[in-house]
Design an enzyme around this catalytic site. Structure first.
Site, PDB file in Angstrom:
ATOM      1  N   GLY A 172      -0.728  -5.061   7.078  1.00 47.65           N
ATOM      2  CA  GLY A 172      -1.856  -4.218   7.609  1.00 47.65           C
ATOM      3  C   GLY A 172      -2.999  -4.436   6.087  1.00 47.65           C
ATOM      4  O   GLY A 172      -2.871  -4.461   4.754  1.00 47.65           O
ATOM      5  N   GLN A 224      -9.207  -0.699   0.691  1.00 45.11           N
ATOM      6  CA  GLN A 224      -8.459  -1.732  -0.389  1.00 45.11           C
ATOM      7  C   GLN A 224      -9.378  -2.833  -0.631  1.00 45.11           C
ATOM      8  O   GLN A 224      -9.565  -4.020  -1.022  1.00 45.11           O
ATOM      9  CB  GLN A 224      -7.003  -2.472   0.261  1.00 45.11           C
ATOM     10  CG  GLN A 224      -6.562  -1.438  -0.125  1.00 45.11           C
ATOM     11  CD  GLN A 224      -4.489  -2.360   1.086  1.00 45.11           C
ATOM     12  OE1 GLN A 224      -4.186  -2.081   2.430  1.00 45.11           O
ATOM     13  NE2 GLN A 224      -3.970  -2.166   0.607  1.00 45.11           N
ATOM     14  N   CYS A 270       2.616  -3.052  -1.247  1.00 45.43           N
ATOM     15  CA  CYS A 270       0.661  -3.112  -0.962  1.00 45.43           C
ATOM     16  C   CYS A 270       0.600  -4.240  -1.470  1.00 45.43           C
ATOM     17  O   CYS A 270       0.522  -4.182  -2.916  1.00 45.43           O
ATOM     18  CB  CYS A 270       0.766  -1.776  -1.274  1.00 45.43           C
ATOM     19  SG  CYS A 270      -0.864  -1.323  -1.301  1.00 45.43           S
ATOM     20  N   LEU A 271      -0.680  -4.131  -1.606  1.00 44.28           N
ATOM     21  CA  LEU A 271      -1.632  -5.845  -1.276  1.00 44.28           C
ATOM     22  C   LEU A 271      -2.541  -5.415  -2.763  1.00 44.28           C
ATOM     23  O   LEU A 271      -2.928  -5.542  -3.111  1.00 44.28           O
ATOM     24  CB  LEU A 271      -2.811  -5.931  -0.559  1.00 44.28           C
ATOM     25  CG  LEU A 271      -1.309  -6.893   0.952  1.00 44.28           C
ATOM     26  CD1 LEU A 271      -2.581  -6.992   1.529  1.00 44.28           C
ATOM     27  CD2 LEU A 271      -0.726  -7.990   0.350  1.00 44.28           C
ATOM     28  N   HIS A 278       1.882   4.200   5.766  1.00 47.54           N
ATOM     29  CA  HIS A 278       0.750   3.545   5.269  1.00 47.54           C
ATOM     30  C   HIS A 278      -0.259   3.234   4.970  1.00 47.54           C
ATOM     31  O   HIS A 278      -1.185   3.556   3.879  1.00 47.54           O
ATOM     32  CB  HIS A 278       1.799   1.712   4.716  1.00 47.54           C
ATOM     33  CG  HIS A 278       1.596   1.604   3.289  1.00 47.54           C
ATOM     34  ND1 HIS A 278       2.503   0.880   2.149  1.00 47.54           N
ATOM     35  CD2 HIS A 278       0.292   0.813   2.891  1.00 47.54           C
ATOM     36  CE1 HIS A 278       1.665   0.578   1.567  1.00 47.54           C
ATOM     37  NE2 HIS A 278       0.508   0.074   2.412  1.00 47.54           N
ATOM     38  N   GLU A 279      -0.709   2.642   6.005  1.00 46.34           N
ATOM     39  CA  GLU A 279      -2.156   2.168   6.151  1.00 46.34           C
ATOM     40  C   GLU A 279      -2.879   3.747   6.342  1.00 46.34           C
ATOM     41  O   GLU A 279      -3.892   3.874   5.780  1.00 46.34           O
ATOM     42  CB  GLU A 279      -2.915   1.226   7.123  1.00 46.34           C
ATOM     43  CG  GLU A 279      -1.723   0.205   7.261  1.00 46.34           C
ATOM     44  CD  GLU A 279      -2.282  -0.829   5.729  1.00 46.34           C
ATOM     45  OE1 GLU A 279      -3.443  -0.674   5.330  1.00 46.34           O
ATOM     46  OE2 GLU A 279      -1.435  -1.511   5.752  1.00 46.34           O
ATOM     47  N   HIS A 313      -3.375   4.893   3.109  1.00 44.13           N
ATOM     48  CA  HIS A 313      -4.901   4.514   2.158  1.00 44.13           C
ATOM     49  C   HIS A 313      -6.023   5.200   2.829  1.00 44.13           C
ATOM     50  O   HIS A 313      -6.986   5.436   1.482  1.00 44.13           O
ATOM     51  CB  HIS A 313      -4.730   3.449   2.636  1.00 44.13           C
ATOM     52  CG  HIS A 313      -4.003   2.534   1.712  1.00 44.13           C
ATOM     53  ND1 HIS A 313      -4.274   2.068   0.736  1.00 44.13           N
ATOM     54  CD2 HIS A 313      -3.333   0.670   2.705  1.00 44.13           C
ATOM     55  CE1 HIS A 313      -3.762   1.029  -0.016  1.00 44.13           C
ATOM     56  NE2 HIS A 313      -2.825   0.586   1.523  1.00 44.13           N
TER      57      HIS A 313
HETATM   58 ZN    ZN Z   1      -0.956  -0.965   0.901  1.00 45.27          ZN
END
Ligand code: ZN
Length: 188
Positions: free
Chosen positions: A46, A51, A99-100, A141-142, A145
């Site tokens: 995701g 991000q 998480c990226l 999670h997304e 963000h």
């Molecule tokens: Zn994330």
């Protein structure tokens, strides 16, 4: 294809509420294409607008479940309803999340088992997905963000120190940091 730099925790766009998408134009299509490219290259399941430095309410996802079904798409201006979050202690394996924007780190977090996602696609067609398990986790999670919340903000207190330590170790937690999937190789 264009892979975009992924912002790292400390960058303000990651810690602020994103704005509704109002322009469904070619620029948005290009952004979504680039987000898919970036997610694939990372790799991740995701990726949300903030991000990649874009403070808009959209995310992409790409995940294959245990039955081999591919869940892939873009959710624009999403709404999310979730079942009550289970009480108890997060499991190091089963609840391990990453998480990226906090790359290479993982910490366990309990999430709601079920979620209903409502959003529109690039053509402004509304859709709804009833998600369970890991897909429900991805959506939570997304969606977070888009409200400036990282999963590390939600961890139980016992993880505060390990998270702070990890962020300090990498020199994160300050504005201006990003990494480029395919170019930068991150160490754990
Ligand atoms: Zn994330």
């Amino acid at each position: 294809m264009a892979v975009l730099p992924i912002r790292i925790t400390g960058e303000s766009v990651l810690h602020s509420e994103a704005a509704e998408v109002t322009e469904f134009d070619d620029e948005l299509r290009t952004l979504v294409d680039d987000m898919f490219d970036t997610m694939r290259e990372a790799p991740g399941v995701g990726l949300a607008g903030p991000q990649v430095g874009v403070p808009l309410r959209l995310f992409v996802y790409n995940w294959t479940d245990d039955d081999g079904i591919l869940w892939r798409g873009v959710a624009i201006n999403p709404e999310l309803w979730i079942s009550p979050t289970p009480v108890g202690e997060a499991d190091d394996d089963e609840d391990s999340e990453g998480c990226l924007s906090v790359p290479g780190e993982r910490f366990p977090l309990i999430r709601a088992q079920r979620a209903i996602l409502r959003a529109v696609d690039l053509d402004q067609n509304p859709f709804e997905i009833e998600a369970e398990g890991w897909l429900a986790r991805i959506f939570q999670h997304e969606f977070d963000h888009l409200n400036g919340i990282l999963y590390v903000d939600r961890l139980e207190e016992q993880y505060d120190k390990p998270v702070a330590k990890a962020i300090k170790k990498h020199g994160w937690g300050v504005p201006g940091l990003s990494w480029l999937p395919g170019e930068d190789h991150l160490e754990d």
